[in-house]
Design an enzyme around this catalytic site. Structure first.
Site, PDB file in Angstrom:
ATOM      1  N   HIS A 137      25.941  65.177  29.683  1.00 60.77           N
ATOM      2  CA  HIS A 137      25.400  65.605  31.164  1.00 60.77           C
ATOM      3  C   HIS A 137      24.063  64.986  31.404  1.00 60.77           C
ATOM      4  O   HIS A 137      23.153  65.593  31.938  1.00 60.77           O
ATOM      5  CB  HIS A 137      25.482  67.115  31.115  1.00 60.77           C
ATOM      6  N   CYS A 143      28.075  53.533  18.130  1.00 64.58           N
ATOM      7  CA  CYS A 143      26.672  53.162  18.018  1.00 64.58           C
ATOM      8  C   CYS A 143      26.273  52.582  16.514  1.00 64.58           C
ATOM      9  O   CYS A 143      26.402  53.271  15.716  1.00 64.58           O
ATOM     10  CB  CYS A 143      25.734  54.239  18.496  1.00 64.58           C
ATOM     11  N   LEU A 147      31.840  81.413  40.043  1.00 71.19           N
ATOM     12  CA  LEU A 147      31.641  81.898  41.400  1.00 71.19           C
ATOM     13  C   LEU A 147      31.614  80.707  42.349  1.00 71.19           C
ATOM     14  O   LEU A 147      31.736  80.949  43.583  1.00 71.19           O
ATOM     15  CB  LEU A 147      30.593  82.672  41.654  1.00 71.19           C
ATOM     16  N   ASP A 197      27.874  71.077  26.181  1.00 68.19           N
ATOM     17  CA  ASP A 197      29.021  71.193  26.438  1.00 68.19           C
ATOM     18  C   ASP A 197      29.722  69.805  27.019  1.00 68.19           C
ATOM     19  O   ASP A 197      28.809  68.856  27.253  1.00 68.19           O
ATOM     20  CB  ASP A 197      29.365  71.939  27.869  1.00 68.19           C
ATOM     21  N   GLU A 198      30.954  69.697  26.879  1.00 66.30           N
ATOM     22  CA  GLU A 198      31.584  68.210  27.595  1.00 66.30           C
ATOM     23  C   GLU A 198      30.757  66.908  27.031  1.00 66.30           C
ATOM     24  O   GLU A 198      30.269  66.110  27.978  1.00 66.30           O
ATOM     25  CB  GLU A 198      31.658  68.235  29.008  1.00 66.30           C
ATOM     26  N   ASP A 247      21.229  67.509  34.955  1.00 68.08           N
ATOM     27  CA  ASP A 247      22.436  67.142  34.720  1.00 68.08           C
ATOM     28  C   ASP A 247      22.753  65.850  35.527  1.00 68.08           C
ATOM     29  O   ASP A 247      21.598  65.206  35.564  1.00 68.08           O
ATOM     30  CB  ASP A 247      23.483  68.101  35.655  1.00 68.08           C
TER      31      ASP A 247
HETATM   32 ZN   LIG Z   1      23.361  56.265  18.775  1.00 73.40          ZN
END
Ligand SMILES: [Zn+2]
Length: 385
Positions: free
Chosen positions: A106, A180, A266, A170-171, A43
């Protein structure tokens, strides 16, 4: 059991968990008949998988200067041997280990080690020291990215016999892919209408790379079933989206694992007074227990649900005691949701059983809950120093 998939996720990327502690965690999992241990190995805040040929994963990506301003360096990297040992330990207890390599986002820790993998390399970026996400995604148009992931998947194949690899997904904000030049050129050439199509192509390529080793991907479900491919497995995790995720996944021919955060996260506080860091919803034991992974849907609408899964994110959980303190007893409720059909379950009965389990858990782990409660890290981490 009602479902073949009953998992817990731990997060050594945010706070490293030594294998000895993972084994203790696994003992308790096995007792409650969980059968999947999901390791969130990478991460923004750390990278914990060594990969031959990429020494900066250890020397750079596995270390950060501090956590939330505490001034204390944090680091940790498993060895291949340790992970193989863990896999064997788990197998003896009926538990399969699922590694996760989160991509394309991440990845701030990876960026600190290998900035050349990203659309806009920032050579000065550091491994992230706070919670939250970063905007940078690996650039799918750079051949060295694919060489790297080929090496990562080969290493995973050597270590984890299951062949299932969680790819995160995700995210991942695509705004930098939008800007780019390499990505733009590639989209134009391939006639892609937007970055979401590029995301689908990215996952297709990743999946093909995995398939060369006989491996299969899983993803955190982001609500857009169009970016995945039929037969793949996604985890429903976003708040209040479980029901529509079940429906969308079914229509897209995806398998689904229920990890909806209002029941299954949790690391969220479970009683009033526990730290919520300003945003986490208190998720009581009873709330967890109320989870029906199929949300009341009949078999013909819920047959693609493979099971239930509880992540324990660890931005704020510095060690095993804190991990257990947040995970239990709610993990017992998740275990029952995975094991027992709804007509065999009752909150009253569960509550009655739990008194004995409380004693069992505390004794078995020689675990001082009062001490852990008093030592819960405060924001911003003041009493850790
Ligand atoms: Zn790129």
């Amino acid at each position: 059991p009602r479902y073949p998939w009953r998992g817990l996720m731990v997060d050594p990327a945010r706070h490293f968990i030594p294998v000895k502690d993972l084994e203790k965690f696994v003992n308790l999992m096995a007792y409650y008949k969980f059968n999947k241990l999901h390791l969130h190995l990478t991460d923004n805040q750390g990278w914990r998988l060594p990969v031959p040929g990429y020494p900066k994963l250890k020397s750079v990506a596995s270390r950060r200067a501090e956590s939330f301003g505490d001034g204390i360096p944090h680091e940790g990297m498993y060895t291949k041997q340790e992970l193989k040992g863990l896999v064997e330990y788990c197998a003896k207890r009926g538990i399969e280990v699922i590694p996760e390599i989160d991509m394309p986002g991440h990845n701030q820790a990876l960026h600190a080690a290998y900035p050349e993998f990203f659309c806009f390399p920032k050579p000065d970026i550091n491994v992230r020291t706070t919670a939250g996400n970063s905007r940078e995604l690996v650039c799918p148009q750079k051949p060295e990215v694919w060489e790297f992931y080929a090496a990562v998947f080969k290493e995973l194949k050597d270590i984890f016999p299951s062949g299932t690899v969680h790819l995160g997904g995700d995210e991942a904000p695509t705004e930098l892919w939008g800007k780019c030049p390499l990505c733009r050129e590639a989209r134009t050439k391939a006639g892609m209408k937007d970055e979401q199509e590029q995301m689908r192509a990215f996952f297709a390529k990743t999946t093909a790379l995995l398939a060369k080793n006989g491996q299969k991907p899983q993803f955190w479900y982001e609500g857009n079933a169009g970016i995945y491919h039929p037969g793949e497995t996604v985890y429903a995790w976003r708040q209040n989206q479980a029901c529509q995720s079940i429906e969308k996944a079914r229509k897209a021919k995806l398998d689904l694992i229920m990890a909806s955060n209002e029941y299954c996260y949790l690391d969220f506080p479970q009683i009033q007074g526990q730290h919520n860091w300003g945003w986490m919803k208190t998720t009581t034991l009873q709330k967890c227990y109320e989870l029906d992974p199929a949300f009341g849907k009949p078999e013909n609408e819920a047959g693609h649900i493979r099971g239930v899964h509880a992540p324990i994110w660890a931005e704020r959980l510095p060690d095993l005691d804190h991990l257990l303190y947040r995970a239990y007893p709610r993990a017992c409720a998740i275990a029952e949701a995975g094991w027992s059909p709804m007509n065999a379950r009752s909150w009253e009965n569960f509550r009655r059983k739990l008194a004995d389990h409380r004693q069992f858990i505390l004794k078995r782990f020689n675990y001082d809950m009062e001490r852990t409660r008093e030592n819960e890290p405060a924001f911003p981490w003041k009493n850790k120093k």
